[in-house]
Scaffold this motif. Structure first.
Motif, PDB file in Angstrom:
ATOM      1  N   UNK A  45       0.797  -1.222   0.000  1.00 37.62           N
ATOM      2  CA  UNK A  45       0.000   0.000   0.000  1.00 37.62           C
ATOM      3  C   UNK A  45       0.833   1.277   0.000  1.00 37.62           C
ATOM      4  N   UNK A  46       2.152   1.172   0.025  1.00 38.05           N
ATOM      5  CA  UNK A  46       2.988   2.362   0.213  1.00 38.05           C
ATOM      6  C   UNK A  46       3.774   2.775  -1.021  1.00 38.05           C
ATOM      7  N   UNK A  47       3.643   2.031  -2.118  1.00 39.14           N
ATOM      8  CA  UNK A  47       4.450   2.329  -3.292  1.00 39.14           C
ATOM      9  C   UNK A  47       3.833   3.471  -4.100  1.00 39.14           C
ATOM     10  N   UNK A  48       4.537   3.880  -5.131  1.00 40.15           N
ATOM     11  CA  UNK A  48       4.024   4.931  -6.003  1.00 40.15           C
ATOM     12  C   UNK A  48       4.664   6.275  -5.699  1.00 40.15           C
ATOM     13  N   UNK A  49       4.411   7.235  -6.582  1.00 36.03           N
ATOM     14  CA  UNK A  49       5.074   8.526  -6.483  1.00 36.03           C
ATOM     15  C   UNK A  49       4.282   9.560  -5.708  1.00 36.03           C
ATOM     16  N   UNK A  50       2.979   9.365  -5.519  1.00 34.25           N
ATOM     17  CA  UNK A  50       2.189  10.454  -4.936  1.00 34.25           C
ATOM     18  C   UNK A  50       1.055   9.955  -4.057  1.00 34.25           C
ATOM     19  N   UNK A 149       5.407  10.301  -2.371  1.00 36.45           N
ATOM     20  CA  UNK A 149       5.350   9.097  -1.540  1.00 36.45           C
ATOM     21  C   UNK A 149       6.651   8.309  -1.553  1.00 36.45           C
ATOM     22  N   UNK A 150       7.166   7.999  -2.741  1.00 39.33           N
ATOM     23  CA  UNK A 150       8.395   7.203  -2.800  1.00 39.33           C
ATOM     24  C   UNK A 150       9.571   7.931  -2.167  1.00 39.33           C
ATOM     25  N   UNK A 151       9.605   9.253  -2.318  1.00 40.59           N
ATOM     26  CA  UNK A 151      10.677  10.047  -1.701  1.00 40.59           C
ATOM     27  C   UNK A 151      10.582  10.007  -0.177  1.00 40.59           C
ATOM     28  N   UNK A 152       9.357   9.995   0.347  1.00 35.79           N
ATOM     29  CA  UNK A 152       9.167   9.918   1.799  1.00 35.79           C
ATOM     30  C   UNK A 152       9.676   8.590   2.335  1.00 35.79           C
ATOM     31  N   UNK A 153       9.335   7.499   1.659  1.00 33.87           N
ATOM     32  CA  UNK A 153       9.831   6.190   2.094  1.00 33.87           C
ATOM     33  C   UNK A 153      11.357   6.158   2.096  1.00 33.87           C
ATOM     34  N   UNK A 260       1.329  14.872 -12.217  1.00 33.54           N
ATOM     35  CA  UNK A 260       2.640  14.818 -11.562  1.00 33.54           C
ATOM     36  C   UNK A 260       3.388  13.554 -11.959  1.00 33.54           C
ATOM     37  N   UNK A 261       2.828  12.400 -11.636  1.00 33.00           N
ATOM     38  CA  UNK A 261       3.544  11.149 -11.895  1.00 33.00           C
ATOM     39  C   UNK A 261       3.798  10.937 -13.377  1.00 33.00           C
ATOM     40  N   UNK A 262       2.764  11.146 -14.167  1.00 33.07           N
ATOM     41  CA  UNK A 262       2.870  11.084 -15.617  1.00 33.07           C
ATOM     42  C   UNK A 262       2.519  12.470 -16.142  1.00 33.07           C
ATOM     43  N   UNK A 263       3.502  13.250 -16.585  1.00 31.97           N
ATOM     44  CA  UNK A 263       3.217  14.619 -17.045  1.00 31.97           C
ATOM     45  C   UNK A 263       2.111  14.632 -18.103  1.00 31.97           C
ATOM     46  N   UNK A 264       1.107  15.484 -17.851  1.00 32.78           N
ATOM     47  CA  UNK A 264      -0.018  15.579 -18.768  1.00 32.78           C
ATOM     48  C   UNK A 264      -1.169  14.654 -18.448  1.00 32.78           C
ATOM     49  N   UNK A 308      -9.422   6.281 -19.029  1.00 34.19           N
ATOM     50  CA  UNK A 308      -8.041   6.301 -18.531  1.00 34.19           C
ATOM     51  C   UNK A 308      -7.058   5.733 -19.546  1.00 34.19           C
ATOM     52  N   UNK A 309      -5.928   6.402 -19.677  1.00 35.89           N
ATOM     53  CA  UNK A 309      -4.861   5.915 -20.549  1.00 35.89           C
ATOM     54  C   UNK A 309      -3.943   4.941 -19.823  1.00 35.89           C
ATOM     55  N   UNK A 310      -3.836   5.099 -18.506  1.00 35.49           N
ATOM     56  CA  UNK A 310      -2.944   4.291 -17.676  1.00 35.49           C
ATOM     57  C   UNK A 310      -3.713   3.886 -16.430  1.00 35.49           C
ATOM     58  N   UNK A 311      -3.561   2.651 -15.999  1.00 37.74           N
ATOM     59  CA  UNK A 311      -4.123   2.217 -14.723  1.00 37.74           C
ATOM     60  C   UNK A 311      -3.045   1.476 -13.935  1.00 37.74           C
TER      61      UNK A 311
END
Length: 383
Positions: A45-50, A149-153, A260-264, A308-311
């Motif tokens: 549950x803690x992964x990802x950029x935001x 999020x990833x930076x915090x970890x 943020x994670x994916x620009x645009x 959605x383009x990305x999931x």
């Protein structure tokens, strides 16, 4: 076989385990983190950029704790020289006289927070990329924003290691043996500590059942959707705050973040999903979730492509009341459980880590922990 003796063993290197270990190391405690996967993995549950952060809770004690969480995050930024928060604000949206919005405004007022109460016309003018009915209003929490999020970890684990902490990853725990000293057996060794913290997210119930404790949690897979901007830059953090709506129809909470994670691409998701096992979370059975997000974006975000383009997938460990479980094991006071963060725990991790580190070292936390006690449920251990 590896062996070692520690003040505290923390099982789980997600944000709750890492925050707890960080606090323990700063207290001068010899601490070991055990992790079944490689650190910074994407299985929990803690992964990802935001992630979203906010003072804007409809429950006062969470807003009170968030005041401290922001201060602790700022301290971590100073310690590591790393930006961990994009302060774009968090917008709560809903109908006029919505109970959640009233509770949020009250909680923010009680802590003296800066908040803009926006009429429908003000909401439309300030955020032209949004389209809501005429009876909808907004509350902008100026303190809120986007957590890296990833930076915090990484920051938590970096300071933990700098202060002498040890992390052993790719080392699943196979048994916990209670006692005045707790013995933890893994696939690679045996370790002992005065106390143990179980912060293993969706695997908590599985790990605690052999210790006679069954937690009333449900594991949900949450599909996070990324929808493309029709006009580049229109949904950036300079234009759009994070947002939450608790009054969707059907009644699904929905949330989102600016590009943020994916620009645009803006990030949007339902606060729910199909019930799963954490070990088989990738089975594709949640199309109704992406269908609902598509319909929502089409109705309320005319500046985004609705499909959605990305999931991506994440896991929520839900309690019946969506409050956390932070408590001592009912029979073993030196085993502390931190679980059931119900999809809103990441932002509160600094406070959780401080409280759990106190519990693991015989201190009384400064916070009221009654809302998080196991005994509020009719569990096997509390009967």
């Amino acid at each position: 076989m590896a062996e070692g003796v520690y003040d505290v063993i923390v099982i789980g290197s997600g944000v709750m385990g890492s925050s707890t270990a960080y606090s323990l190391a700063k207290k001068g405690k010899k601490t070991l983190i055990l992790e079944q996967f490689p650190v910074l993995h994407s299985r929990g549950s803690s992964h990802g950029l935001s992630r979203i952060t906010r003072l804007a809770y409809g429950v006062q004690h969470y807003t009170d704790k968030m005041v401290d969480a922001f201060k602790m995050l700022a301290e971590l930024e100073r310690e590591t020289g790393t930006e961990l928060l994009i302060n774009c604000g968090t917008l709560s949206i809903g109908p006029e006289n919505d109970e959640f919005l009233r509770d949020v405004e009250k909680a923010l007022t009680n802590v003296g927070a800066a908040v803009d109460v926006l009429t429908h016309e003000q909401l439309r003018r300030r955020y032209p990329m949004l389209s809501y009915p005429h009876n909808y209003v907004g509350l902008l929490d100026h303190k809120g924003g986007l957590l890296k999020a990833d930076c915090i970890l990484r920051a938590l684990q970096t300071v933990f290691r700098q202060r002498g902490g040890e992390i052993r990853d790719c080392e699943p725990v196979t048994a916990i043996h209670p006692g005045s000293t707790v013995t933890v057996t893994t696939s690679k060794g045996t370790y002992r500590a005065a106390s143990v913290v179980v912060a293993v997210g969706s695997w908590a119930d599985k790990m605690l059942r052999p210790l006679g404790l069954s937690l009333p949690v449900k594991i949900q897979r949450v599909t996070v959707c990324y929808c493309k901007e029709l006009h580049p830059g229109s949904h950036s953090a300079q234009q759009l705050p994070c947002f939450i709506e608790h009054s969707g129809s059907p009644p699904y909470d929905i949330w989102g973040l600016p590009s943020y994670e994916y620009p645009g691409y803006a990030k949007i998701a339902l606060h729910t999903g199909p019930e799963i096992s954490p070990d088989t979370r990738d089975q594709p059975d949640g199309k109704w979730v992406t269908d609902r997000v598509t319909a929502y974006v089409k109705e309320h975000f005319p500046g985004l492509e609705s499909t959605p383009s990305i999931t991506e997938q994440c896991i929520y460990t839900m309690t019946p009341d969506e409050d956390f479980i932070i408590d001592y094991h009912p029979q073993h006071h030196n085993i502390i459980v931190a679980a059931g963060f119900s999809g809103h725990g990441f932002k509160l991790a600094p406070v959780v880590g401080e409280a759990v580190s106190d519990m693991a070292t015989g201190r009384v936390p400064k916070y009221d922990m009654k809302p998080f006690m196991i005994t509020r449920f009719k569990t096997e251990a509390s009967q």
